[in-house]
Enzyme design. Structure first.
Site, short mmCIF file in Angstrom:
data_model
loop_
_atom_site.label_atom_id
_atom_site.label_comp_id
_atom_site.label_asym_id
_atom_site.label_seq_id
_atom_site.Cartn_x
_atom_site.Cartn_y
_atom_site.Cartn_z
N ASP A 245 -4.43 -9.86 -8.35
CA ASP A 245 -4.80 -9.11 -9.54
C ASP A 245 -3.72 -8.21 -10.12
OD1 ASP A 245 -5.00 -7.63 -7.24
OD2 ASP A 245 -7.11 -7.11 -7.49
N GLU B 264 -19.02 -5.92 -3.50
CA GLU B 264 -17.65 -6.43 -3.44
C GLU B 264 -17.51 -7.79 -4.11
OE1 GLU B 264 -14.38 -5.30 -1.36
OE2 GLU B 264 -15.38 -3.95 -2.75
N GLU C 32 0.82 -1.21 0.00
CA GLU C 32 0.00 0.00 0.00
C GLU C 32 0.85 1.27 0.00
OE1 GLU C 32 -3.07 0.15 -0.52
OE2 GLU C 32 -4.00 -1.73 0.10
N GLU D 160 -12.60 0.26 -9.98
CA GLU D 160 -12.20 -0.63 -11.07
C GLU D 160 -13.14 -0.63 -12.27
OE1 GLU D 160 -10.10 -1.53 -7.48
OE2 GLU D 160 -12.27 -1.61 -7.82
#
Length: 562
Positions: A285, A392, A124, A417
């Site tokens: 991902d 989600e 992060e 996204e």
């Protein structure tokens, strides 16, 4: 952004609040509906300004705003995540007053320690802080230099951004000091320790190379041409490549159940995979995202692009699924070994844009079309909910709830996204439907998520009652990604200054980097060289398998949805 940390479900559970429980959460009436791109762009800028004003009033210096209770959250080291993560968005929007306030904050941050000594996520921190600082540098040293018109002040700002990024990288780099080179994610930087012997994740080890390579290239571009490249600068790249090598050559062989598709957990000591679970979903991902984007960034990483092509081919052969009764709607499954798991989530919805980007780069219409179909599938998930926003997670297993899918996690936490893929769709197809879809999503966000100080998440995307539960947390990625992609969609074709087809690549947090293509010969120039690789590569055509072509031609059902 590909969110990895397991802290998020806990935060969501702890911050669910009735949207009608406090005046601060009262939803404001949606504005008059703009009909032009410029008016819609202005509405998005107003949403950013509303969020920024609420953050500065109630949470300044902290990481995130709690937009219902008007308090703050410190989930990203208390370095002001919202401030630094939203810098590139403020720059793209031309908000010079916001930018100057952000720069003043950057001067004050001590990236060598944390206030409470908690764990610092390598993943992060890399995508939000290192990515945010480097992107601000690239934009301000290039097409947005006019936002700081005084040349001396601009030079000082650029030097600050690079210096702080280097300091932060030096603070984090010990995390790579493991027997295998696979980094630890949770670092306690005060004592230079980490969280036990926890396994690392594919998205952790595989989503660092773009930012750390960009840091090397920016630092080298500042050196006089005759000066040798310091070993320290090259080390920023070498440590990420050492980790990447394990991902590109997975051990044991069973951890790669399909060519190019690997497991999710990796032993830090040995570099070996611990499972064969995966897909294009959370915790895996952005590894696949960066296989392509690193190849776009520099020819040094061309082999990563080849692995991406294998992964895409396997995905189209084995993982495509359709909601029951809707054979024209495409979604992508997960897997555990060779067993297909008919489920998908919001995080996976970046895949449509990623495939369109790769299809353009390799001149492959088959891949591009698959990206379009998968983006349409994610829009289907949005339109299948009562709010017009996607949860989600959902299943595609014959248990029909809405639109042939069954929602398994109805939370919406302002994720980007789906809108991200709309942006890629607009850029690479030119079809206006992507702008229309983006506007639909924005209107839903305005209607159901807006509070008096910012934007809240939703506990149930199918609850449109006045007493619906809100999630009292506005993540920095809402400003960094969701609002940025919306802005870029409505700016596209009307004077945009950055273009993915002409020397720019976005990191997984939507921070644009200037492509350098590994060329550091023109050192000492403020802007450095801009690669031509992306434009040249668009003329190349790399084929995928005949079975994949057949899939696209006839819409074969590869994974049973029943």
């Amino acid at each position: 952004m590909r969110l990895f940390d397991t802290v998020i479900p806990f935060l969501l559970a702890a911050n669910v609040v009735s949207a009608s429980a406090t005046a601060a959460a009262a939803l404001t009436a949606p504005p008059a509906i703009p009909t032009t791109n410029s008016a819609r762009k202005a509405a998005v800028v107003a949403a950013f300004q509303h969020s920024w004003d609420g953050y500065t009033k109630h949470a300044w210096g902290h990481d995130d705003l709690r937009p219902i209770s008007n308090r703050y959250a410190d989930t990203r080291n208390r370095w002001g995540a919202t401030i630094i993560d939203s810098m590139s968005t403020a720059i793209l929007m031309g908000l010079d007053e916001v930018l100057l306030k952000q720069v003043e904050w950057v001067k004050t941050v001590n990236f060598t320690t944390t206030e409470k000594g908690g764990a610092v996520s390598l993943f992060e921190t890399t995508i939000r802080y290192i990515g945010g600082l480097l992107s601000a540098h690239d934009l301000l040293s290039g097409p947005y230099s006019h936002l700081i018109p005084d040349k001396a002040e601009r030079a000082e700002t650029l030097a600050l951004l690079v210096q702080q990024t280097e300091t932060l990288a030096d603070t984090l780099i010990y995390g790579f000091d493991t027997p295998s080179g696979i980094p630890h994610n949770n670092l306690y930087i005060r004592k230079k320790t980490w969280s036990g012997r926890d396994p690392s994740g594919l998205a952790v080890a595989g989503t660092l190379i773009l930012e750390w390579t960009r840091l090397r290239d920016v630092l080298v571009s500042k050196l006089p041409v005759e000066q040798p490249i310091p070993q320290k600068y090259q080390k920023y790249v070498d440590v990420t490549l050492r980790a990447q090598n394990h991902l590109m050559n997975p051990v044991p062989a069973s951890s790669e159940p399909f060519p190019g598709l690997v497991g999710a957990k990796i032993d830090v000591a040995t570099g070996q995979f611990l499972d064969a679970f995966g897909g294009w979903s959370g915790s895996t991902d952005s590894y696949y995202e960066y296989l392509l984007k690193s190849a776009l960034y520099t020819p040094e990483y061309r082999s990563f692009g080849n692995t991406w092509l294998k992964a895409v081919d396997s995905t189209l052969q084995h993982l495509i699924m359709h909601p029951q009764g809707y054979d024209d709607i495409w979604m992508v499954a997960e897997y555990n070994g060779t067993k297909i798991l008919p489920r998908m989530g919001h995080l996976t919805c970046f895949i449509g844009g990623n495939l369109m980007l790769g299809g353009w780069h390799y001149g492959n219409a088959t891949i591009s079309k698959a990206g379009e179909k998968l983006t349409e599938g994610c829009r289907w998930a949005y339109k299948s909910s009562e709010t017009g926003l996607g949860g989600e997670g959902w299943k595609v297993d014959g248990t029909v709830q809405y639109g042939g899918i069954s929602v398994t996690n109805a939370d919406y936490i302002l994720r980007p996204e789906v809108i991200e893929s709309y942006y890629y769709g607009l850029v690479f197809t030119g079809e206006e439907k992507y702008r229309d879809w983006a506007w639909e999503a924005f209107q839903s966000i305005e209607k159901y998520c807006k509070t008096g100080s910012g934007y809240m998440g939703l506990k149930d995307v199918n609850d449109v009652t006045e007493r619906r539960e809100g999630i009292d947390h506005m993540e920095s990625f809402f400003l960094a990604e969701t609002l940025k992609y919306l802005f870029l969609i409505f700016e596209w074709g009307e004077g945009q200054k950055i273009d993915m087809r002409e020397g720019w690549v976005f990191n997984t947090e939507a921070h644009p980097f200037r492509v350098q293509a590994g060329d550091i010969a023109n050192r000492g120039k403020e802007d450095g060289p801009v690669a031509k690789q992306a434009k040249e590569s668009s003329a190349r055509s790399i084929s995928v398998s005949s079975s994949t072509v057949a899939l696209l031609a006839f819409g074969a059902l590869l994974v049973s949805a029943v």
